[in-house]
Design an enzyme around this catalytic site. Structure first.
Site, PDB file in Angstrom:
ATOM      1  N   SER A   1     -19.023 -20.702 -11.481  1.00 33.12           N
ATOM      2  CA  SER A   1     -18.611 -20.420 -10.136  1.00 33.12           C
ATOM      3  C   SER A   1     -18.751 -21.824  -9.490  1.00 33.12           C
ATOM      4  O   SER A   1     -19.729 -22.653  -9.671  1.00 33.12           O
ATOM      5  CB  SER A   1     -19.407 -19.110  -9.410  1.00 33.12           C
ATOM      6  OG  SER A   1     -19.420 -17.987 -10.083  1.00 33.12           O
TER       7      SER A   1
ATOM      8  N   ASP B   1     -33.945 -19.109 -15.732  1.00 31.75           N
ATOM      9  CA  ASP B   1     -33.969 -18.774 -16.991  1.00 31.75           C
ATOM     10  C   ASP B   1     -34.995 -17.479 -16.667  1.00 31.75           C
ATOM     11  O   ASP B   1     -36.263 -17.431 -16.733  1.00 31.75           O
ATOM     12  CB  ASP B   1     -34.789 -19.558 -17.640  1.00 31.75           C
ATOM     13  CG  ASP B   1     -34.898 -19.096 -19.366  1.00 31.75           C
ATOM     14  OD1 ASP B   1     -34.599 -17.684 -19.354  1.00 31.75           O
ATOM     15  OD2 ASP B   1     -35.450 -19.721 -20.237  1.00 31.75           O
TER      16      ASP B   1
END
Length: 840
Positions: free
Chosen positions: A297, A369
């Site tokens: 994005s 993560d």
């Protein structure tokens, strides 16, 4: 088909008496089927004008569909408003809702047959349905009103379902929809959270390559941002003139692997047998999903001091796998005390992205993560945790089969999370592998968050609401009518005892366990910065250690888009709405000037005439990816073949293709190109030692051959549009003949991989058809609110019989924005008007 054509054809056939009735029937059969099919489609088209009465309604509701097909809903109360939102969304997106709930529940096999069995098993193993049930059925709710609104929305969907007019897809598949419920909605919302996680594939492949590659540093293939400078959200924002504090902080030197040595020591010996990991990776990489996950994005914010209008501006374009219908359902909803113009997942009543006259917000992927894989030590019904045997939990969730019947299915759950490999057909690994995902270990009240965000009055309230998100990790961008701009990251950062590794971890000792999470209050933020602009593009959030966490780890997307946006937005002081909208369709490859400055001197050594022609094209290229660009097609093929010639000898065909499934290869490539000393440049298949320059020359020669074979023998026809297309695939697009009706494209378009107009393709598979891109584009300018603009890729309706099916395709291809019709005056004379009344 025109009726006169049919009449003339029949008349012609009557004049040929040698044609038997059977032959005549066969010749007319396509025409007959054509009329039958489109007659069915027409009979199932949405009725956008019929007045509806329903006992659930407590006030009258008016729906005006503007000329673009966007419903503007005005109601006297929330209950009626959300009922009608559910009804009108189902009119346009019922089959998409069907797929969404089946993905969340792992129930695709019942619809499509046994070819989706492995996909269902994986989806059920993610425990999306289990966690949705626990959340939906919990006695205590953060915002009870949110669940009341959801129930009203579901009542509206089910009211439409009860009418019995379903889109043509149900007829083709021979099924009808059952009523929708809370778990249907929530399980899909949780799936969207998991769709951000690249960790399963990247950690698995790291472990495979570590065991196979000799005399090479595998860490070079997984650098994340180890070698990047001026590419982080907090430190590298544009200024005008560029401010000293934003000129790009010098990067703190990191260890070669960038994760702590204790993590390396916990699994220090490369594995001898990686066949089991391949089986896991194959399943994850080849899931048959009719709705694909998010891909990337862009977002940027402009303060009043930097905008031509004098108001704050938000620009946002989330990148998601292209599909038909598209990801977002665009709708405008208004009732006393509430108004938002939003972009909705079809099965959820609250917008993920929205704006009104007071505030606007958008999102990008944070890419931190929050996923880890663990090797487990299992003995019977027990697993070793921190050196001790603990019971394995079991969750039973049978799989319904197409045509009736079911298959028993159980998920085994360790303290880390579900065992992924338990149901992988033919798994041969010595030890099972479990999934750790923050969503399984923390409260994750996504519905309550979306509800509260829509009612927030300030960026502090929006931040407070979104801080409850455990997963996925998101970057929120905010602008308001008071002139504020703000960025804040959401999602919890896990803290591992041994540091955050990039490979499968040992799970028995506890040395690699998550021992806590960074408090959400310490997540990175930027509020009204001095430079007046905030850019995010899935790049690393900060180059500095975060107290209590250290250097953040993530599957950061390449820095190309971020650096291009920072470069452009730092060139002038004031920006207009039109300029910012145009920037959303920018196609400049920002890394290309760096790459070609290094490569062009070596490329003077090419010998063949086609390669010399390719070199000439590269020298004249302006770095843009337009359909008629010769430079784009030569550069992208050269880019790919250089990467392949450099790595194929170490990775092999299978690993090379797997490596292309996530963004890490682009992070590595940026570093490789600037490092002539990397051993990966040498081709292990030859006796000599190749240099970077040797690989460049070979790759341009190969590029010319590739273009002659796959585009044209004539270099004048080496054009981007003759190789590259974009396609919006429908889940039924695989059906012969009918697939061409449902799929939109392939179509020529501007765009490419990791340009701002990020329409990306499967490079390692040599599939030049873009499979992901901007799922909507939008620019909200609070100095010119009524002029704010947006785009959808295809259209707002997924019903083949709707006039709003595919009605926006051309504008999207051309990068043409449309004005958002927000005021009553702008949409009151809409194309269709529908009224909903309470039953007397």
């Amino acid at each position: 088909m025109n009726l006169s054509i049919v009449t003339n054809t029949f008349s012609l056939l009557k004049k040929r008496p040698f044609l038997s009735g059977g032959v005549l029937f066969l010749l007319l059969l396509p025409v007959i089927l054509h009329f039958i099919f489109w007659g069915l489609v027409a009979s199932k088209a949405p009725d956008y004008e019929r007045t509806v009465q329903h006992p659930y309604l407590s006030s009258e509701v008016t729906v005006v569909r503007d000329k673009h097909g966007i419903p503007h809903i005005e109601a006297g109360d929330a209950k009626s408003a959300y009922f009608v939102l559910g009804y009108v969304t189902a009119q346009d997106r019922l089959f998409q809702m069907e797929l969404q709930r089946r993905i969340g529940r792992g129930e695709l096999t019942e619809l499509f047959g046994e070819k989706l069995l492995e996909t269902d098993k994986f989806l059920k193993t993610l425990l999306l349905k289990k966690t949705a049930e626990e959340y939906a059925n919990a006695e205590k709710k953060i915002h009870p009103e949110a669940w009341e609104n959801l129930d009203s929305f579901l009542e509206g969907i089910n009211a439409f379902v009860a009418e019995g007019t379903y889109p043509i897809e149900y007829t083709i598949l021979g099924t009808t929809p059952r009523p929708f419920n809370r778990v249907d909605a929530i399980s899909f919302l949780f799936y969207m959270g998991f769709s951000f996680a690249e960790g399963i594939k990247s950690d698995s492949l790291f472990s495979i390559l570590e065991s196979q590659i000799k005399d090479r540093k595998v860490g070079e293939l997984f650098p994340r941002y180890d070698f990047e400078q001026n590419a982080t959200i907090l430190e590298s924002q544009p200024g005008f003139p560029r401010l000293a504090t934003n000129s790009g902080a010098k990067k703190t030197p990191l260890p070669e692997t960038s994760f702590k040595q204790k993590a390396q020591a916990s699994l220090s010996k490369p594995l001898k047998d990686v066949s089991g990991i391949y089986e896991l990776l194959d399943v994850v990489s080849n899931l048959h999903l009719p709705i694909e996950p998010m891909e990337g994005s862009n977002s940027w914010l402009v303060a009043p001091s930097r905008s031509s209008s004098g108001g704050a501006v938000l620009a946002n374009d989330p990148h998601i796998a292209l599909s038909n219908p598209g990801t977002w359902y665009e709708a405008h909803i208004r009732f006393p005390g509430y108004e938002n113009y939003g972009y909705f997942l079809a099965i959820i009543p609250f917008p993920l992205i929205a704006h009104n006259q007071d505030k606007a917000w958008g999102l990008t992927m944070l890419e931190h993560d929050d996923v880890n894989l663990y090797y487990e030590t299992v003995s019977g019904n027990f697993v070793t945790e921190k050196g001790k045997q603990v019971p394995i939990q079991v969750y039973s969730d049978p799989i319904s089969l197409k045509g009736g019947g079911s298959e028993n299915f159980e998920v085994k759950i360790t303290p880390h999370g579900p065992i992924l490999t338990e149901h992988i057909k033919g798994y041969t690994g010595d030890r099972p592998i479990s999934l750790y995902w923050s969503h399984h270990h923390l409260p994750n009240p996504l519905l309550d968050v979306l509800f509260q965000m829509g009612r927030a009055k300030s960026f502090q309230e929006l931040d407070s609401a979104s801080s409850l998100i455990a997963a996925p990790g998101l970057n929120f961008s905010y602008a308001d009518a008071k002139g504020n701009i703000a960025y804040y990251s959401v999602g919890r950062f896990p803290i591992l005892k041994s540091g955050n590794s990039r490979k499968i971890l040992e799970g028995a000792t506890g040395e690699n366990d998550v021992i806590g999470y960074l408090p959400s209050s310490q997540n990175p933020k930027l509020i009204n910065p001095q430079n007046g602009i905030i850019v995010t593009a899935n790049n690393k959030v900060t180059s500095r250690p975060i107290p209590g966490l250290g250097f953040p780890e993530g599957n950061w997307q390449p820095a190309d888009r971020f650096q291009r946006l920072v470069d452009v937005l730092g060139r002038q002081e004031k920006w207009s709405l039109e300029e910012l909208a145009s920037l959303q369709t920018d196609t400049v490859a920002s890394f290309a000037p760096v790459y070609l400055e290094i490569a062009l001197p070596a490329l003077e050594k090419v010998k063949s005439l086609p390669a010399k022609r390719a070199l000439s094209i590269l020298k004249q290229w302006n770095f843009e990816h337009h359909p008629d660009s010769q430079g784009a097609v030569v550069y992208d093929v050269f880019f790919y073949l250089t990467l392949k010639n450099m790595l194929i000898d170490e990775l092999g065909e299978k690993n090379f293709e797997l490596y292309g499934d996530f963004a890490e290869f682009l992070n590595a490539y940026r570093a490789f190109v600037q490092n002539p000393d990397s051993l990966f440049w040498d081709d292990l298949r030859t006796e000599g030692k190749e240099t970077r320059e040797d690989i460049f020359v070979k790759s341009l020669e190969d590029t010319a051959v590739y273009l002659e074979q796959n585009v044209s023998k004539s270099p004048s026809l080496w054009l981007w549009k003759n190789l590259y297309r974009i396609k919006h695939p429908h889940p039924l697009g695989v059906i012969p003949v009918l697939g061409k009706i449902f799929d939109v494209g392939p179509l020529p378009s501007a765009g490419g991989t990791e340009v701002v107009n990020n329409l990306k393709y499967k490079l390692m598979k040599e599939d030049w058809t873009a499979m992901a891109g901007p799922s909507k584009r939008r620019v909200i300018d609070y100095g010119r609110f009524g002029d704010s603009v947006t785009q959808l890729p295809i259209g707002n309706s997924g019903n083949l019989g709707s006039p709003f099916y595919g009605n926006m395709v051309e504008d999207y291809i051309l990068g043409k924005h449309r004005t958002i019709l927000y005021s009553k005056e702008s949409y009151s004379q809409g194309r269709f008007k529908k009224e909903f009344h309470p039953s007397k």
